[in-house]
Scaffold this motif. Structure first.
Motif, PDB file in Angstrom:
ATOM      1  N   THR A   1      56.143  39.846  36.650  1.00 57.50           N
ATOM      2  CA  THR A   1      54.766  39.396  36.861  1.00 57.50           C
ATOM      3  C   THR A   1      53.880  40.562  37.280  1.00 57.50           C
ATOM      4  N   GLU A   2      54.376  41.389  38.182  1.00 56.50           N
ATOM      5  CA  GLU A   2      53.604  42.547  38.626  1.00 56.50           C
ATOM      6  C   GLU A   2      53.367  43.524  37.470  1.00 56.50           C
ATOM      7  N   LEU A   3      54.373  43.721  36.638  1.00 60.35           N
ATOM      8  CA  LEU A   3      54.226  44.601  35.483  1.00 60.35           C
ATOM      9  C   LEU A   3      53.178  44.041  34.523  1.00 60.35           C
ATOM     10  N   ALA A   4      53.231  42.739  34.267  1.00 59.62           N
ATOM     11  CA  ALA A   4      52.251  42.108  33.381  1.00 59.62           C
ATOM     12  C   ALA A   4      50.850  42.212  33.971  1.00 59.62           C
ATOM     13  N   ARG A   5      50.732  41.997  35.286  1.00 69.15           N
ATOM     14  CA  ARG A   5      49.422  42.101  35.940  1.00 69.15           C
ATOM     15  C   ARG A   5      48.861  43.513  35.803  1.00 69.15           C
ATOM     16  N   SER A   6      49.724  44.490  35.985  1.00 68.35           N
ATOM     17  CA  SER A   6      49.306  45.885  35.866  1.00 68.35           C
ATOM     18  C   SER A   6      48.824  46.187  34.450  1.00 68.35           C
ATOM     19  N   LYS A   7      49.545  45.685  33.454  1.00 70.92           N
ATOM     20  CA  LYS A   7      49.149  45.918  32.060  1.00 70.92           C
ATOM     21  C   LYS A   7      47.829  45.243  31.744  1.00 70.92           C
ATOM     22  N   VAL A   8      47.644  44.034  32.233  1.00 69.70           N
ATOM     23  CA  VAL A   8      46.388  43.311  31.991  1.00 69.70           C
ATOM     24  C   VAL A   8      45.232  44.037  32.667  1.00 69.70           C
ATOM     25  N   GLU A   9      45.440  44.487  33.890  1.00 68.66           N
ATOM     26  CA  GLU A   9      44.379  45.218  34.590  1.00 68.66           C
ATOM     27  C   GLU A   9      44.029  46.505  33.844  1.00 68.66           C
ATOM     28  N   ALA A  10      45.027  47.184  33.293  1.00 64.80           N
ATOM     29  CA  ALA A  10      44.777  48.404  32.528  1.00 64.80           C
ATOM     30  C   ALA A  10      43.986  48.080  31.265  1.00 64.80           C
ATOM     31  N   MET A  11      44.328  46.978  30.597  1.00 66.28           N
ATOM     32  CA  MET A  11      43.588  46.592  29.389  1.00 66.28           C
ATOM     33  C   MET A  11      42.140  46.241  29.730  1.00 66.28           C
ATOM     34  N   VAL A  12      41.928  45.532  30.828  1.00 67.41           N
ATOM     35  CA  VAL A  12      40.568  45.166  31.240  1.00 67.41           C
ATOM     36  C   VAL A  12      39.769  46.437  31.524  1.00 67.41           C
ATOM     37  N   SER A  13      40.382  47.394  32.192  1.00 71.43           N
ATOM     38  CA  SER A  13      39.690  48.655  32.482  1.00 71.43           C
ATOM     39  C   SER A  13      39.321  49.376  31.198  1.00 71.43           C
ATOM     40  N   ARG A  14      40.254  49.409  30.251  1.00 72.67           N
ATOM     41  CA  ARG A  14      39.953  50.074  28.968  1.00 72.67           C
ATOM     42  C   ARG A  14      38.837  49.349  28.234  1.00 72.67           C
TER      43      ARG A  14
END
Length: 69
Positions: A48-61
């Motif tokens: 879940t933490e890994l998925a959250r991190s990836k989603v946050e990175a995509m939102v930032s991009r």
């Protein structure tokens, strides 16, 4: 009469010993199940933490791409 009482007491003790063994087995099984569930929970939290991190990175991009437009 005393022999009857001793026989009855012996039966009760045997019953209690069988019950004790059954409860020990059940306890061991429950502990193993708990260990498995705790490990599974930790793995799910990590995913879940890994998925959250990836989603946050995509939102930032996406925000950065939006700002460039």
């Amino acid at each position: 009469m005393a022999e009857f009482d001793l026989d009855r007491l012996e039966q009760q003790v045997e019953h209690l010993l069988r019950q004790l063994e059954r409860l020990r087995d059940e306890n061991a099984s429950l502990r193993a199940s708990q260990e498995h569930l705790v490990a599974e929970r930790a793995e799910l939290i990590e995913k879940t933490e890994l998925a959250r991190s990836k989603v946050e990175a995509m939102v930032s991009r996406l925000k950065s791409m939006e700002e460039q437009l």
